[in-house]
Design a protein around this motif. Structure first.
Motif, short mmCIF file in Angstrom:
data_model
loop_
_atom_site.label_atom_id
_atom_site.label_comp_id
_atom_site.label_asym_id
_atom_site.label_seq_id
_atom_site.Cartn_x
_atom_site.Cartn_y
_atom_site.Cartn_z
N HIS A 1 -29.77 -93.03 46.03
CA HIS A 1 -29.35 -94.42 46.24
C HIS A 1 -29.77 -95.30 45.07
O HIS A 1 -30.83 -95.10 44.48
CB HIS A 1 -29.98 -94.97 47.53
N PRO A 2 -28.95 -96.30 44.74
CA PRO A 2 -29.32 -97.24 43.68
C PRO A 2 -30.58 -98.01 44.06
O PRO A 2 -30.79 -98.35 45.22
CB PRO A 2 -28.13 -98.19 43.60
N LYS A 3 -31.42 -98.24 43.07
CA LYS A 3 -32.65 -99.03 43.27
C LYS A 3 -33.09 -99.58 41.92
O LYS A 3 -33.06 -98.87 40.92
CB LYS A 3 -33.76 -98.16 43.86
N ASP A 4 -33.51 -100.83 41.94
CA ASP A 4 -34.07 -101.42 40.73
C ASP A 4 -35.46 -100.83 40.55
O ASP A 4 -36.41 -101.22 41.23
CB ASP A 4 -34.14 -102.94 40.85
N ASP B 1 -20.63 -105.27 36.38
CA ASP B 1 -19.67 -106.37 36.22
C ASP B 1 -18.33 -105.88 35.68
O ASP B 1 -17.35 -106.63 35.70
CB ASP B 1 -20.25 -107.44 35.29
N PHE B 2 -18.29 -104.64 35.20
CA PHE B 2 -17.08 -104.09 34.59
C PHE B 2 -16.59 -102.80 35.24
O PHE B 2 -15.54 -102.29 34.87
CB PHE B 2 -17.33 -103.82 33.10
N ALA B 3 -17.37 -102.25 36.15
CA ALA B 3 -17.00 -100.98 36.77
C ALA B 3 -17.47 -100.98 38.23
O ALA B 3 -18.40 -101.69 38.58
CB ALA B 3 -17.66 -99.82 36.01
N ALA B 4 -16.85 -100.16 39.03
CA ALA B 4 -17.21 -100.04 40.45
C ALA B 4 -18.44 -99.15 40.57
O ALA B 4 -18.37 -98.02 41.06
CB ALA B 4 -16.05 -99.49 41.25
N LYS B 5 -19.56 -99.66 40.06
CA LYS B 5 -20.83 -98.93 40.07
C LYS B 5 -21.94 -99.90 40.41
O LYS B 5 -21.79 -101.10 40.25
CB LYS B 5 -21.12 -98.35 38.67
N ALA B 6 -23.08 -99.36 40.85
CA ALA B 6 -24.25 -100.20 41.11
C ALA B 6 -25.02 -100.49 39.82
O ALA B 6 -25.81 -101.42 39.77
CB ALA B 6 -25.17 -99.53 42.11
N CYS B 7 -24.79 -99.72 38.79
CA CYS B 7 -25.49 -99.81 37.51
C CYS B 7 -25.49 -101.24 36.97
O CYS B 7 -24.43 -101.86 36.89
CB CYS B 7 -24.81 -98.87 36.51
N GLY C 1 -34.18 -94.93 34.77
CA GLY C 1 -34.36 -95.13 36.20
C GLY C 1 -33.07 -95.61 36.84
O GLY C 1 -31.97 -95.36 36.33
N GLY C 2 -33.21 -96.30 37.96
CA GLY C 2 -32.05 -96.88 38.62
C GLY C 2 -31.69 -96.25 39.96
O GLY C 2 -30.79 -96.72 40.64
N LEU C 3 -32.41 -95.17 40.34
CA LEU C 3 -32.16 -94.53 41.64
C LEU C 3 -33.47 -94.37 42.41
O LEU C 3 -34.55 -94.31 41.82
CB LEU C 3 -31.53 -93.15 41.45
N THR D 1 -31.20 -92.19 37.06
CA THR D 1 -32.14 -91.09 37.26
C THR D 1 -33.18 -91.53 38.29
O THR D 1 -33.40 -92.73 38.50
CB THR D 1 -32.82 -90.69 35.94
N PRO D 2 -33.83 -90.58 38.95
CA PRO D 2 -34.77 -90.92 40.02
C PRO D 2 -35.98 -91.72 39.55
O PRO D 2 -36.51 -91.50 38.46
CB PRO D 2 -35.22 -89.54 40.55
N GLU D 3 -36.40 -92.60 40.42
CA GLU D 3 -37.58 -93.44 40.19
C GLU D 3 -38.79 -92.57 39.86
O GLU D 3 -39.02 -91.53 40.48
CB GLU D 3 -37.86 -94.26 41.44
N GLY D 4 -39.54 -93.00 38.85
CA GLY D 4 -40.79 -92.34 38.52
C GLY D 4 -40.66 -91.13 37.60
O GLY D 4 -41.65 -90.53 37.23
N LYS D 5 -39.45 -90.80 37.20
CA LYS D 5 -39.27 -89.64 36.31
C LYS D 5 -38.92 -90.11 34.90
O LYS D 5 -38.12 -91.02 34.72
CB LYS D 5 -38.16 -88.74 36.84
N ASP D 6 -39.53 -89.46 33.94
CA ASP D 6 -39.30 -89.81 32.54
C ASP D 6 -38.16 -89.00 31.95
O ASP D 6 -38.06 -87.79 32.19
CB ASP D 6 -40.56 -89.56 31.72
#
Length: 136
Positions: free
Chosen positions: A84-87, A118-124, A76-78, A14-19
């Motif tokens: 785009h993926p983001k920490d 580590d288990f899927a083709a994802k940035a997660c 979060g994560g986008l 979900t987008p950065e900064g959103k609850d």
């Protein structure tokens, strides 16, 4: 209790900064055909830790590994535009995640901590959980 050998870290994508809440994720997962929220824990942006599925119940968070794992998701994560993926972990989320992982490692000392990527083709989860939590 199930035999647990993995603790898998996820982001909610979900987008950065959103609850968002466990109720939101539960709704999304039910819309995808899950029985309920797939994660065992969700960490909100304020660092509060919320329960999803009971630990004794198999999760629905990492195909092929659900039977023997625990799923933890941080909100979060986008990037803010959601493209785009983001920490995006807040300091509160980082602290809460470390505390939760330490607590779970006491209960499941042989469990390895990994990221969904580590288990899927994802940035997660949008960071390298395996490296970051190698010493926990």
């Amino acid at each position: 209790m199930r035999k647990i050998d993995l603790i898998i870290v996820h982001c909610s994508a979900t987008p950065e900064g959103k609850d968002f809440t466990t109720a939101d994720i539960d709704r999304w997962h039910r819309q995808r055909g899950f029985a309920s929220i797939g994660y065992h824990f969700v960490i909100y942006r304020d660092g509060s830790v919320h329960h999803g599925r009971p630990l004794a119940q198999v999760g629905a968070h990492c195909q092929g590994h659900n039977a023997h794992s625990i799923g933890i998701c941080y909100i979060g994560g986008l990037t803010t535009d959601g493209k785009h993926p983001k920490d995006t972990r807040t300091e509160e989320q980082k602290s809460a995640l470390v505390a939760l992982l330490r607590k779970l490692r006491v209960q499941f000392p042989n469990a390895k901590i990994r990221g969904h990527r580590d288990f899927a083709a994802k940035a997660c989860p949008s960071f390298d959980a395996t490296a970051e939590y190698a010493i926990i």
